[in-house]
Design an enzyme around this catalytic site. Sequence first.
Site, short mmCIF file in Angstrom:
data_model
loop_
_atom_site.label_atom_id
_atom_site.label_comp_id
_atom_site.label_asym_id
_atom_site.label_seq_id
_atom_site.Cartn_x
_atom_site.Cartn_y
_atom_site.Cartn_z
N CYS A 116 0.81 -1.22 0.00
CA CYS A 116 0.00 0.00 0.00
C CYS A 116 0.85 1.27 0.00
O CYS A 116 0.34 2.35 -0.26
CB CYS A 116 -0.93 0.01 1.21
SG CYS A 116 -1.99 -1.43 1.29
N HIS A 256 -3.20 7.14 3.06
CA HIS A 256 -3.63 5.84 2.56
C HIS A 256 -5.05 5.56 3.07
O HIS A 256 -5.37 5.80 4.23
CB HIS A 256 -2.66 4.76 3.04
CG HIS A 256 -3.10 3.37 2.70
ND1 HIS A 256 -3.56 3.03 1.46
CD2 HIS A 256 -3.14 2.24 3.46
CE1 HIS A 256 -3.87 1.74 1.46
NE2 HIS A 256 -3.64 1.24 2.66
N ASN A 286 -10.00 -0.15 0.29
CA ASN A 286 -8.55 -0.05 0.27
C ASN A 286 -8.03 -0.57 -1.07
O ASN A 286 -8.08 -1.76 -1.33
CB ASN A 286 -7.99 -0.88 1.44
CG ASN A 286 -6.48 -0.85 1.51
OD1 ASN A 286 -5.80 -0.38 0.60
ND2 ASN A 286 -5.94 -1.37 2.60
O1 UT7 Z 1 -3.40 -1.23 3.99
C1 UT7 Z 1 -2.99 -1.77 5.21
C2 UT7 Z 1 -3.71 -3.04 5.38
N1 UT7 Z 1 -4.57 -3.28 6.43
C3 UT7 Z 1 -5.14 -2.40 7.30
O2 UT7 Z 1 -4.95 -1.24 7.32
C4 UT7 Z 1 -6.11 -3.01 8.29
C5 UT7 Z 1 -5.95 -2.44 9.68
N2 UT7 Z 1 -6.95 -2.99 10.56
C6 UT7 Z 1 -8.26 -2.67 10.52
O3 UT7 Z 1 -8.65 -1.85 9.71
C7 UT7 Z 1 -9.21 -3.29 11.51
O4 UT7 Z 1 -8.45 -4.02 12.48
C8 UT7 Z 1 -10.25 -4.25 10.85
C9 UT7 Z 1 -11.25 -3.43 10.06
C10 UT7 Z 1 -9.54 -5.23 9.95
C11 UT7 Z 1 -11.01 -5.01 11.92
O5 UT7 Z 1 -11.63 -4.11 12.83
P1 UT7 Z 1 -11.51 -4.36 14.41
O6 UT7 Z 1 -12.30 -3.31 15.04
O7 UT7 Z 1 -10.03 -4.43 14.72
O8 UT7 Z 1 -12.24 -5.73 14.59
P2 UT7 Z 1 -11.66 -7.12 15.10
O9 UT7 Z 1 -10.74 -7.72 14.09
O10 UT7 Z 1 -11.14 -6.95 16.47
O11 UT7 Z 1 -12.99 -7.97 15.14
C12 UT7 Z 1 -14.05 -7.64 16.02
C13 UT7 Z 1 -15.19 -8.61 15.77
C14 UT7 Z 1 -14.74 -10.06 15.80
O12 UT7 Z 1 -15.76 -10.81 16.43
P3 UT7 Z 1 -15.59 -11.28 17.97
O13 UT7 Z 1 -14.35 -12.10 18.00
O14 UT7 Z 1 -15.48 -10.01 18.75
O15 UT7 Z 1 -16.85 -12.04 18.21
C15 UT7 Z 1 -14.68 -10.44 14.34
O16 UT7 Z 1 -14.90 -11.82 14.13
O17 UT7 Z 1 -15.77 -8.40 14.48
C16 UT7 Z 1 -15.82 -9.64 13.78
N3 UT7 Z 1 -15.66 -9.37 12.34
C17 UT7 Z 1 -16.73 -9.11 11.54
N4 UT7 Z 1 -18.05 -9.06 11.78
C18 UT7 Z 1 -18.84 -8.78 10.74
C19 UT7 Z 1 -14.52 -9.29 11.61
N5 UT7 Z 1 -14.82 -8.99 10.34
C20 UT7 Z 1 -16.18 -8.88 10.27
C21 UT7 Z 1 -17.06 -8.60 9.22
N6 UT7 Z 1 -18.39 -8.55 9.51
N7 UT7 Z 1 -16.64 -8.36 7.96
#
Ligand code: UT7
Length: 334
Positions: A116, A256, A286
């Site tokens: 990225c 980004h 993204n």
């Molecule tokens: O370009 C660089 C590349 N990457 C990035 O910049 C990504 C950086 N990270 C992020 O943007 C965030 O960490 C995410 C958007 C990927 C995830 O958000 P989060 O607030 O950190 O959520 P999490 O991974 O802690 O997940 C929270 C909950 C989980 O459920 P439990 O374990 O709390 O029951 C996940 O299973 O949300 C669940 N979850 C979803 N639920 C519905 C994860 N993805 C989804 C989804 N829909 N698509």
Amino acid sequence: MSSPRYAAIMGWGMAVPRRVVTNDELARRIDTSDEWIRTRTGITQRHVAGPDEHTSVIATAAGREALERAGLAPAAVDTVIVATCTPDRPFPATASTVQHNLGIPRAGAFDLAAACSGFVYGLSVGTGLVKSGMSRTLLLVAADIFTHLIDWEDRNTCVLFGDGAGAVVLRATEQPSGLLSSNIGSWGEGEGLMAVDAGGTRLPATPDLLAQRRQYVYMHGREIFKHAVRGMCESAEQAVTDAGVGLDAIRLVVPHQANLRIIEAVAKRLGLPMERFFVNLDRYGNTSAASVPIALYEAVQQGRVVDGDLVLLTAFGGGLTWGSCVVRWGTPAL
Ligand code: UT7
């Protein structure tokens, strides 16, 4: 002849695939919801490439627009860089295909892989080539079909990404324009925080690995989030200091476009209001290397950046990589 002092951004272009996939459409296929995606990321839709829209196709379209806007013939270009981590083929470079498609004769052409951060890396390298005298007119395209690496059954990743390309033309000039400062960095210890394991020389794609879906991207989202905020803030502050200005002199920050919450955290940490940040990830998701040039393109088209403005570009991605630069916007007469 002495080396030119600046590399002005003379033209800009962008291209995205035709097909739009909304959050609701994803919610019909996997266990997610429009509400979750919007509140956790800010994304509402993304463009997804069809089989005829591979990386060189959208890269060529963006590059063609950038050249037309610059008023330059393809023959004027002596260097083509394509920043991508999703090339048409493992070999040869997609840059050579783009060069051929655009009818650019005998230019140097190579790909640059910094995920990225690819556009900021490319702008830094490209400006260096122009300022050294090695290149006079350089086409930089950042293009990714990141959805090629996506497991559409993995809700942790598939809702985040979209496809696209953005391009700029750099041209040697004595007028203070283009990059005033830049820095690029990488923290290789973090290479496993976000990666595609199978398909390279370390783990060639065997039927077993494909069955395990190891050809797709995995990501430790929360850790990447923290590194992204810190990496972009530190490198952005460094770029501003190196440009000899303060953050108050920056008209617009073009970050980004990975997650709205990351951008809000960067704004808070830098002490800048969100109005000074350009955001368009709601419509594109993204787009990996293409995210910064697509955002820059739309900022210029919307009049958020005009000649003479100082713009801060900052990016972060797999590697882990990061980079920032301060650009003086302006298109000196040819
Ligand atoms: O370009 C660089 C590349 N990457 C990035 O910049 C990504 C950086 N990270 C992020 O943007 C965030 O960490 C995410 C958007 C990927 C995830 O958000 P989060 O607030 O950190 O959520 P999490 O991974 O802690 O997940 C929270 C909950 C989980 O459920 P439990 O374990 O709390 O029951 C996940 O299973 O949300 C669940 N979850 C979803 N639920 C519905 C994860 N993805 C989804 C989804 N829909 N698509």
